[in-house]
Design a protein around this motif. Structure first.
Motif, PDB file in Angstrom:
ATOM      1  N   CYS A   5     -35.136 -19.666  -9.418  1.00 49.00           N
ATOM      2  CA  CYS A   5     -35.180 -18.413  -9.214  1.00 49.00           C
ATOM      3  C   CYS A   5     -34.353 -17.661  -8.543  1.00 49.00           C
ATOM      4  N   TRP A   6     -33.964 -16.308  -8.940  1.00 45.49           N
ATOM      5  CA  TRP A   6     -32.893 -15.263  -8.252  1.00 45.49           C
ATOM      6  C   TRP A   6     -33.588 -15.039  -6.812  1.00 45.49           C
ATOM      7  N   VAL A   7     -32.566 -14.837  -6.062  1.00 44.08           N
ATOM      8  CA  VAL A   7     -32.825 -14.760  -4.583  1.00 44.08           C
ATOM      9  C   VAL A   7     -32.205 -13.248  -4.122  1.00 44.08           C
ATOM     10  N   ALA A   8     -31.025 -13.475  -4.471  1.00 46.82           N
ATOM     11  CA  ALA A   8     -30.135 -12.463  -4.221  1.00 46.82           C
ATOM     12  C   ALA A   8     -28.723 -12.359  -4.836  1.00 46.82           C
ATOM     13  N   ALA A   9     -27.901 -11.529  -4.769  1.00 47.10           N
ATOM     14  CA  ALA A   9     -26.536 -11.503  -5.509  1.00 47.10           C
ATOM     15  C   ALA A   9     -25.959 -13.001  -5.140  1.00 47.10           C
ATOM     16  N   ASP A  10     -25.567 -13.750  -5.838  1.00 50.39           N
ATOM     17  CA  ASP A  10     -25.124 -14.825  -5.856  1.00 50.39           C
ATOM     18  C   ASP A  10     -25.744 -16.049  -5.054  1.00 50.39           C
ATOM     19  N   GLU A  11     -27.387 -15.683  -4.974  1.00 53.06           N
ATOM     20  CA  GLU A  11     -28.103 -16.604  -4.538  1.00 53.06           C
ATOM     21  C   GLU A  11     -29.298 -17.040  -5.339  1.00 53.06           C
ATOM     22  N   VAL A  12     -29.324 -18.451  -5.635  1.00 58.47           N
ATOM     23  CA  VAL A  12     -30.511 -18.820  -6.347  1.00 58.47           C
ATOM     24  C   VAL A  12     -31.168 -19.816  -5.396  1.00 58.47           C
ATOM     25  N   ALA A  13     -32.422 -20.371  -5.812  1.00 62.78           N
ATOM     26  CA  ALA A  13     -33.199 -21.373  -5.365  1.00 62.78           C
ATOM     27  C   ALA A  13     -34.223 -21.909  -6.206  1.00 62.78           C
ATOM     28  N   VAL A  14     -34.514 -23.285  -5.947  1.00 61.76           N
ATOM     29  CA  VAL A  14     -35.565 -23.677  -6.791  1.00 61.76           C
ATOM     30  C   VAL A  14     -36.832 -23.488  -5.841  1.00 61.76           C
ATOM     31  N   ARG A  15     -37.735 -23.079  -6.434  1.00 56.92           N
ATOM     32  CA  ARG A  15     -39.101 -22.586  -5.987  1.00 56.92           C
ATOM     33  C   ARG A  15     -40.260 -23.186  -6.794  1.00 56.92           C
ATOM     34  N   GLU A  16     -41.368 -23.160  -6.151  1.00 59.73           N
ATOM     35  CA  GLU A  16     -42.652 -23.448  -6.923  1.00 59.73           C
ATOM     36  C   GLU A  16     -43.180 -21.915  -7.655  1.00 59.73           C
ATOM     37  N   VAL A  17     -43.435 -22.123  -8.731  1.00 57.03           N
ATOM     38  CA  VAL A  17     -44.003 -20.895  -9.555  1.00 57.03           C
ATOM     39  C   VAL A  17     -45.097 -21.417 -10.207  1.00 57.03           C
ATOM     40  N   SER A  18     -45.792 -20.419 -10.835  1.00 58.64           N
ATOM     41  CA  SER A  18     -47.051 -20.778 -11.327  1.00 58.64           C
ATOM     42  C   SER A  18     -46.568 -21.244 -12.934  1.00 58.64           C
ATOM     43  N   ASP A  19     -47.796 -22.282 -13.283  1.00 57.34           N
ATOM     44  CA  ASP A  19     -47.108 -23.166 -14.396  1.00 57.34           C
ATOM     45  C   ASP A  19     -47.426 -22.028 -15.802  1.00 57.34           C
ATOM     46  N   PRO A  20     -46.822 -22.254 -16.875  1.00 58.16           N
ATOM     47  CA  PRO A  20     -46.824 -21.386 -18.115  1.00 58.16           C
ATOM     48  C   PRO A  20     -48.158 -21.609 -18.486  1.00 58.16           C
ATOM     49  N   GLU A  21     -48.603 -20.515 -19.244  1.00 54.08           N
ATOM     50  CA  GLU A  21     -49.708 -20.743 -20.301  1.00 54.08           C
ATOM     51  C   GLU A  21     -49.836 -20.119 -21.469  1.00 54.08           C
ATOM     52  N   LEU A  22     -50.420 -20.535 -22.436  1.00 57.04           N
ATOM     53  CA  LEU A  22     -50.390 -19.986 -23.877  1.00 57.04           C
ATOM     54  C   LEU A  22     -50.960 -18.251 -23.718  1.00 57.04           C
ATOM     55  N   ARG A  23     -50.104 -17.438 -24.055  1.00 58.32           N
ATOM     56  CA  ARG A  23     -50.678 -16.102 -24.279  1.00 58.32           C
ATOM     57  C   ARG A  23     -51.178 -15.616 -25.323  1.00 58.32           C
ATOM     58  N   ASN A  24     -50.834 -16.300 -26.643  1.00 56.72           N
ATOM     59  CA  ASN A  24     -51.156 -15.922 -28.121  1.00 56.72           C
ATOM     60  C   ASN A  24     -51.019 -17.308 -28.824  1.00 56.72           C
ATOM     61  N   GLU A  25     -51.845 -17.281 -30.212  1.00 56.37           N
ATOM     62  CA  GLU A  25     -52.008 -18.475 -30.634  1.00 56.37           C
ATOM     63  C   GLU A  25     -50.601 -19.108 -31.465  1.00 56.37           C
ATOM     64  N   ARG A  26     -49.413 -18.488 -31.296  1.00 62.45           N
ATOM     65  CA  ARG A  26     -48.191 -18.960 -31.584  1.00 62.45           C
ATOM     66  C   ARG A  26     -47.065 -19.317 -30.609  1.00 62.45           C
ATOM     67  N   ASP A  27     -47.914 -19.375 -29.438  1.00 58.94           N
ATOM     68  CA  ASP A  27     -47.196 -19.817 -28.126  1.00 58.94           C
ATOM     69  C   ASP A  27     -46.882 -21.372 -28.325  1.00 58.94           C
ATOM     70  N   VAL A  28     -45.688 -21.679 -27.595  1.00 58.73           N
ATOM     71  CA  VAL A  28     -45.736 -23.310 -27.358  1.00 58.73           C
ATOM     72  C   VAL A  28     -44.733 -23.298 -25.878  1.00 58.73           C
ATOM     73  N   ILE A  29     -45.540 -24.418 -25.187  1.00 60.06           N
ATOM     74  CA  ILE A  29     -45.068 -24.685 -23.762  1.00 60.06           C
ATOM     75  C   ILE A  29     -44.223 -25.685 -23.829  1.00 60.06           C
ATOM     76  N   VAL A  30     -43.079 -25.859 -23.186  1.00 61.87           N
ATOM     77  CA  VAL A  30     -41.839 -26.786 -23.354  1.00 61.87           C
ATOM     78  C   VAL A  30     -41.845 -27.283 -21.862  1.00 61.87           C
ATOM     79  N   ARG A  31     -41.678 -28.275 -21.600  1.00 60.06           N
ATOM     80  CA  ARG A  31     -41.429 -28.943 -20.427  1.00 60.06           C
ATOM     81  C   ARG A  31     -39.743 -29.178 -20.403  1.00 60.06           C
ATOM     82  N   VAL A  32     -39.196 -28.475 -19.643  1.00 61.79           N
ATOM     83  CA  VAL A  32     -37.450 -28.339 -19.676  1.00 61.79           C
ATOM     84  C   VAL A  32     -37.153 -29.858 -18.917  1.00 61.79           C
ATOM     85  N   ARG A  33     -36.129 -30.463 -19.917  1.00 59.64           N
ATOM     86  CA  ARG A  33     -35.459 -31.588 -19.300  1.00 59.64           C
ATOM     87  C   ARG A  33     -34.031 -31.255 -19.037  1.00 59.64           C
TER      88      ARG A  33
END
Length: 130
Positions: A5-33
């Motif tokens: 996640c972006w925090v501020a200019a030149d600052e990022v952090a790994v944070r907990e965020v909501s799990d993705p969800e299918l929003r329409n019938e053509r969506d695909v959820i991918v686990r990023v490797r």
């Protein structure tokens, strides 16, 4: 899930965020490797995008494994390994059929916030909300 996640200019952090969800019938959820940055990420990392807000998830090009598909998805199944580009496009509108995916009529996930007087950019992963 965890995300960069972006925090501020030149600052990022790994944070907990909501799990993705299918929003329409053509969506695909991918686990990023694996993911990487490119030149298009540099203005975001530097905080030079006026739409960028603290907590926005970054990351555009990645590879991973399909973990869920919408009922209209025909090309991919759970377990498929995929490489994902930054652009989000429907594949079926006039622009997509012409190979102009960056002009897709149906790519924004937040159509309610689109400004009709300003036009609308194509959707993209790792970009600020409109």
């Amino acid at each position: 899930m965890r995300a960069l996640c972006w925090v501020a200019a030149d600052e990022v952090a790994v944070r907990e965020v909501s799990d993705p969800e299918l929003r329409n019938e053509r969506d695909v959820i991918v686990r990023v490797r694996r993911s990487t940055t490119c030149g298009g990420d540099l203005p975001l990392l530097a905080g030079r995008d006026p739409l960028l807000r603290a907590g926005d998830v970054l990351g555009a090009e990645f590879l991973g494994e399909v973990v869920e598909v919408g009922p209209a998805v025909r090309r991919h199944r759970t377990g498929d390994r995929v490489v994902v580009g930054a652009s989000v496009a429907c594949g079926g509108c006039w622009y997509c059929r012409q190979g102009l995916h960056s002009c897709c009529d149906n790519s924004s996930v937040d159509l309610a916030s689109a400004d009709p007087d300003q036009g609308r950019d194509a959707g993209g992963f790792g970009r600020p909300r409109a």
